[in-house]
Write a protein that holds these residues in place. Structure first.
Motif, PDB file in Angstrom:
ATOM      1  N   UNK A   1      -9.404   2.584  20.218  1.00 38.03           N
ATOM      2  CA  UNK A   1      -8.958   1.338  19.410  1.00 38.03           C
ATOM      3  C   UNK A   1      -7.571   0.763  19.876  1.00 38.03           C
ATOM      4  N   UNK A   2      -7.321  -0.627  19.951  1.00 35.42           N
ATOM      5  CA  UNK A   2      -6.312  -1.282  20.186  1.00 35.42           C
ATOM      6  C   UNK A   2      -5.246  -1.082  19.184  1.00 35.42           C
ATOM      7  N   UNK A   3      -4.002  -1.328  19.435  1.00 37.59           N
ATOM      8  CA  UNK A   3      -3.073  -1.469  18.516  1.00 37.59           C
ATOM      9  C   UNK A   3      -3.150  -2.862  17.649  1.00 37.59           C
ATOM     10  N   UNK A   4      -2.625  -2.775  16.372  1.00 41.60           N
ATOM     11  CA  UNK A   4      -2.672  -4.376  15.970  1.00 41.60           C
ATOM     12  C   UNK A   4      -1.804  -5.087  16.521  1.00 41.60           C
ATOM     13  N   UNK A   5      -1.716  -6.408  16.953  1.00 45.45           N
ATOM     14  CA  UNK A   5      -0.758  -7.165  17.434  1.00 45.45           C
ATOM     15  C   UNK A   5      -0.447  -8.465  16.570  1.00 45.45           C
ATOM     16  N   UNK A   6      -1.455  -9.001  16.236  1.00 42.53           N
ATOM     17  CA  UNK A   6      -1.389 -10.332  15.615  1.00 42.53           C
ATOM     18  C   UNK A   6      -1.067  -9.997  14.109  1.00 42.53           C
ATOM     19  N   UNK A   7      -1.967  -9.223  13.290  1.00 45.30           N
ATOM     20  CA  UNK A   7      -1.704  -9.118  11.974  1.00 45.30           C
ATOM     21  C   UNK A   7      -1.117  -7.357  11.629  1.00 45.30           C
ATOM     22  N   UNK A   8       0.241  -7.358  11.919  1.00 44.70           N
ATOM     23  CA  UNK A   8       0.656  -6.323  11.725  1.00 44.70           C
ATOM     24  C   UNK A   8       0.816  -5.974  10.322  1.00 44.70           C
TER      25      UNK A   8
ATOM     26  N   UNK B   1       2.487  -2.622   7.664  1.00 45.90           N
ATOM     27  CA  UNK B   1       3.476  -1.697   7.532  1.00 45.90           C
ATOM     28  C   UNK B   1       2.711  -0.160   7.066  1.00 45.90           C
ATOM     29  N   UNK B   2       1.956  -0.336   6.069  1.00 41.44           N
ATOM     30  CA  UNK B   2       1.316   0.783   5.767  1.00 41.44           C
ATOM     31  C   UNK B   2      -0.021   1.000   5.780  1.00 41.44           C
ATOM     32  N   UNK B   3      -0.800  -0.002   6.494  1.00 40.58           N
ATOM     33  CA  UNK B   3      -2.243  -0.104   6.686  1.00 40.58           C
ATOM     34  C   UNK B   3      -2.670   0.799   7.842  1.00 40.58           C
ATOM     35  N   UNK B   4      -3.997   0.431   8.112  1.00 37.35           N
ATOM     36  CA  UNK B   4      -4.368   1.409   9.319  1.00 37.35           C
ATOM     37  C   UNK B   4      -3.600   0.515  10.464  1.00 37.35           C
ATOM     38  N   UNK B   5      -3.495   1.291  11.693  1.00 38.12           N
ATOM     39  CA  UNK B   5      -2.869   0.529  12.754  1.00 38.12           C
ATOM     40  C   UNK B   5      -3.822   0.207  13.885  1.00 38.12           C
TER      41      UNK B   5
ATOM     42  N   UNK C   1     -10.086 -12.279  12.489  1.00 36.44           N
ATOM     43  CA  UNK C   1      -9.034 -10.899  12.416  1.00 36.44           C
ATOM     44  C   UNK C   1      -9.392  -9.833  13.386  1.00 36.44           C
ATOM     45  N   UNK C   2      -8.269  -9.333  13.659  1.00 36.73           N
ATOM     46  CA  UNK C   2      -8.473  -8.327  14.504  1.00 36.73           C
ATOM     47  C   UNK C   2      -8.332  -6.940  13.774  1.00 36.73           C
ATOM     48  N   UNK C   3      -8.620  -7.027  12.565  1.00 36.09           N
ATOM     49  CA  UNK C   3      -8.423  -5.532  11.737  1.00 36.09           C
ATOM     50  C   UNK C   3      -9.918  -5.211  11.203  1.00 36.09           C
ATOM     51  N   UNK C   4     -10.303  -3.963  11.265  1.00 35.86           N
ATOM     52  CA  UNK C   4     -11.510  -3.634  10.992  1.00 35.86           C
ATOM     53  C   UNK C   4     -11.494  -3.537   9.471  1.00 35.86           C
TER      54      UNK C   4
ATOM     55  N   UNK D   1      -2.934  -8.247   4.913  1.00 34.46           N
ATOM     56  CA  UNK D   1      -3.477  -6.871   4.624  1.00 34.46           C
ATOM     57  C   UNK D   1      -2.614  -6.105   3.608  1.00 34.46           C
ATOM     58  N   UNK D   2      -1.280  -6.056   3.912  1.00 32.24           N
ATOM     59  CA  UNK D   2      -0.433  -5.221   3.222  1.00 32.24           C
ATOM     60  C   UNK D   2      -0.584  -5.456   1.479  1.00 32.24           C
ATOM     61  N   UNK D   3      -0.975  -6.571   1.199  1.00 32.93           N
ATOM     62  CA  UNK D   3      -1.097  -6.764  -0.146  1.00 32.93           C
ATOM     63  C   UNK D   3      -1.938  -5.739  -0.951  1.00 32.93           C
ATOM     64  N   UNK D   4      -2.858  -5.286   0.041  1.00 29.08           N
ATOM     65  CA  UNK D   4      -3.953  -4.217  -0.616  1.00 29.08           C
ATOM     66  C   UNK D   4      -3.111  -3.005  -0.739  1.00 29.08           C
TER      67      UNK D   4
END
Lengths: 321, 407
Positions: free
Chosen positions: B73-80, B82-86, B177-180, B216-219
């Motif tokens: 998997x890629x690293x998150x680039x657009x929707x960084x 802090x604590x969620x999956x990377x 979104x780029x985040x699963x 996503x960090x809001x969750x």
């Protein structure tokens, strides 16, 4: 879903105690205005009960559809035309008085026609959206405006400048007089929000229960209390000159040791009432809808409502079920 | 197009130095890598995708030897976060589906494959939870996916545009979104997602206005913190949308909104400015837009120089030269910074454009125009539907149901 019904009652009440009702009531404040309040609350509540109970028996149908279902076509069309005239007039009066108010308090130098044109264009455009969208708009605008309106109201209520003696005087003298018909008519107008059900009943599902109807008199009493507070400085003035009493009330909002510029408080309530006023234009939507159904009977909206009628008739084995 | 290692391991070695006719025949008929009885007219398509076509004893077999660019998997680039999956989506559809299945591991997760007959022929996957999805929306999306136009389909953004259909809408009705993890939350709400092979963004639909304001960090953060941040985003959105318009209408039409001292301060700072406030605003907004656009397109090393030159030196010089007031410099910076607070880039583009509409009304109608404009914006949003669901209705679930019935 039932909340949409109360939004109508609330914002129409808010608007009516700003525009013309206070003009009538304050000019009659020593001859029957105050004593007409309890009667108006009773009548208004009863009227809301009866209307909502009646429309509950026709889920998904507005007044135009009900007319069409039971009356001969020519009579239904005539009654719908009457509805168009009444509701359009009401919409135009509100539009005109609000654009006038905004002109006076926002920018007296600007052309009154420019204000009117801008607001009329916005209202017409908004009124031509679907009824469901208008409902969503009510909700959003009320939820955004109400806290700020209440905040300003309570700020006025707890200020040292509020003349409680004058309020007591008017309440005391007013309640002893027998109510007059003019005052009763004017004050029941505060409750006229429930009439919007004539159009918006189209959106009500068949299982809708009109719960919490006991809140209607409380909301009405709240509006009349506001009206009374507003009269605090005019016990002996010859009434009837203040056309926009509420705004003048804000005009006299005390400034904390001249820290605020007096005019500063002004545009705020005016700005808040603009959105509340704008949502009134389901009036125009009503007119629009009825004209459509009169002139182009094969419109899609019309087909939908007719289909709903026939389905209901089939379900219940003929009217009245 | 072919992966040489796969070709070597799968065909060349068994066929050459370890050749055993029986074993080879058995392998061709049993291995999952080989497909038999593929119609002749599809051979070209398979060849162009990186398959190998092999004829042995009169039978034709198709062997899958596609070169895989990505294996992790890629690293998150657009929707960084802090604590969620990377981990983020890649440009490989199969890997993306694995990522989703890892997070949303229920048998109800359904994947429908589409192969549009356009020039790219990239595979499209439609994902949904079949116990929760809305059948009407699903049908509509299937229909639109089948009727894609026949040009090149290069990215998820382009596909989202084709799915949304209306060209001149003011707000997006799909979310990229780029985040699963975002996609999994979305599926869990009964919504749909579309993945396109070759694009590292998934399309979420239907979406609501409020979805765009969630990071996503809001969750993952403590509740009070995330609420505070959401509030901050809404305030920033209003600032970036309205501040230039409010500046014009207050300076030129209603200075009495402010207390006297503040009004005098603003007027004093404008004393040297020789033209009306709206020209000042348009000038500064043009400069900041040009700066943002330049620093986006430039290589990173030059980008920071451009920002320094534009933001610090030019702003300072413009103010000292008396071309713009110092208050206007602050307004411009607030507008630019607030715009970056919006977590979704597509949405922030739309807000960026929309502020000019408010600037225009405020030039002609002042504060009244701004208030009426705001009212019209609310009506517009309330009137929007994203694949049949209300876009801006509060308390969504009930409103959504009702809307299906009426619309």
């Amino acid at each position: 879903m039932i909340r949409y019904y109360y939004y109508h009652i609330f914002y129409v009440g808010l608007m009516n105690i700003m525009v013309l009702v206070p003009y009538v009531l304050i000019s009659h404040r020593f001859d029957g205005a105050v004593s007409s309040f309890p009667i108006a609350i009773a009548f208004g509540t009863l009227y809301s009960y009866v209307t909502s109970a009646a429309f509950q028996r026709f889920p998904g149908l507005g007044l135009p559809e009900i007319y069409k279902l039971f009356l001969p076509v020519w009579l239904a069309n005539c009654l719908n035309m009457v509805g168009v005239v009444i509701w359009c007039t009401a919409g135009i009066i509100v539009l005109f008085s609000y654009s006038n108010t905004v002109g006076i308090f926002f920018d007296p130098e600007a052309s009154a026609y420019l204000n009117l044109a801008v607001m009329a264009a916005a209202s017409l455009w908004a009124a031509s959206r679907t009824s469901r969208s208008v409902q969503f708009t009510h909700e959003v605008l009320l939820i955004v405006s109400t806290p700020i309106i209440l905040w300003i109201l309570f700020k006025a209520l707890f200020s040292n400048w509020l003349d409680w003696d004058a309020i007591r005087l008017i309440a005391d003298a007013g309640i002893r007089k027998p109510p007059s018909m003019v005052c009763i008519f004017a004050s029941t107008f505060v409750f006229s929000g429930h009439m919007n059900i004539t159009l918006f009943n189209r959106l009500n599902p068949s299982d809708l229960k009109f719960r919490l109807r006991w809140t209607i008199p409380i909301v009405g009493a709240f509006f009349f209390a506001r009206l009374l507070f507003r009269a605090d400085r005019l016990p002996w003035h010859p009434g009837g000159r203040q056309l926009f009493v509420r705004l003048e009330r804000y005009d006299r909002q005390p400034d904390d040791e001249v820290r605020l510029h007096p005019a500063r408080a002004l545009p705020v309530p005016a700005a808040l009432y603009v959105p509340v006023a704008r949502v009134r234009h389901e009036h125009l939507a009503y007119g629009h809808g009825v004209f459509q159904s009169l002139l182009q009977k094969v419109q899609a909206a019309d087909r939908r409502s007719q289909r709903a009628c026939h389905q209901l008739v089939d379900l219940r084995g003929g009217w009245p079920g | 197009m072919c992966d040489m290692d796969q070709l070597k391991d799968g065909i060349i070695i068994p066929f050459s130095y370890r050749f055993d006719p029986d074993e080879f025949r058995r392998m061709l008929h049993t291995s999952i890598g080989f497909m038999k009885d593929v119609p002749e007219e599809h051979w070209v398509d398979f060849l162009l995708k990186g398959y190998i076509i092999l004829e042995y004893e009169g039978d034709v077999f198709v062997f899958r030897a596609i070169r895989r660019m990505q294996t992790k998997p890629d690293q998150t680039q657009v929707e960084a976060s802090l604590q969620g999956p990377q981990s983020a989506f890649t440009e490989n559809l199969d890997l993306n589906l694995t990522l989703v299945r890892n997070l949303y591991n229920v048998p109800e997760l359904t994947v429908e494959n589409f192969e549009p007959q356009n020039q790219s022929k990239s595979k499209i996957a439609l994902l949904y939870d079949r116990t929760r999805r809305n059948e009407t929306t699903l049908e509509e999306v299937r229909k639109r996916l089948k009727n894609l136009d026949s040009g090149l389909l290069l990215s998820a953004g382009q596909l989202a545009k084709q799915l949304s259909q209306a060209k001149y809408r003011l707000f997006p009705i799909t979310q990229l979104t780029e985040r699963p993890d975002r996609l999994s939350i979305h599926l869990n709400k009964g919504k749909l997602a579309v993945l396109l092979d070759g694009s590292r963004f998934a399309i979420l639909l239907p979406v609501h206005f409020f979805d765009f304001m969630y990071a996503m960090d809001d969750h993952y953060e403590p509740s009070w913190m995330s609420r505070f941040l959401i509030g901050l985003r809404y305030i920033s959105m209003m600032l970036t949308l309205l501040l230039p318009a409010l500046y014009i209408s207050i300076v030129s039409y209603n200075p009495e909104v402010f207390r006297v001292q503040l009004a005098f301060t603003i007027d004093g700072s404008r004393a040297a400015v020789p033209y009306p406030s709206f020209i000042e605003v348009l000038l500064m907004l043009f400069m900041i837009e040009a700066l943002i656009e330049a620093s986006l397109r430039l290589p990173r090393s030059v980008g920071s120089t451009a920002a320094t030159v534009g933001g610090l030196i030019l702003g300072q010089a413009a103010q000292q030269a008396g071309l713009v007031s110092s208050i206007m410099i602050i307004v411009t910076s607030v507008v630019a910074i607030s715009n970056f607070v919006i977590p979704n880039s597509t949405f922030s583009y739309f807000i960026r454009i929309l502020k000019y509409a408010f600037v225009i009304v405020s030039v002609f109608a002042g504060l009244v125009g701004v208030v009426v404009g705001l009212f019209m914006l609310v009506v517009y949003l309330c009137n929007m539907r994203s694949f049949g669901e209300p876009y801006f209705a509060l308390f969504q679930s009930k409103a959504g149901k009702a809307s299906d019935k009426v619309q």
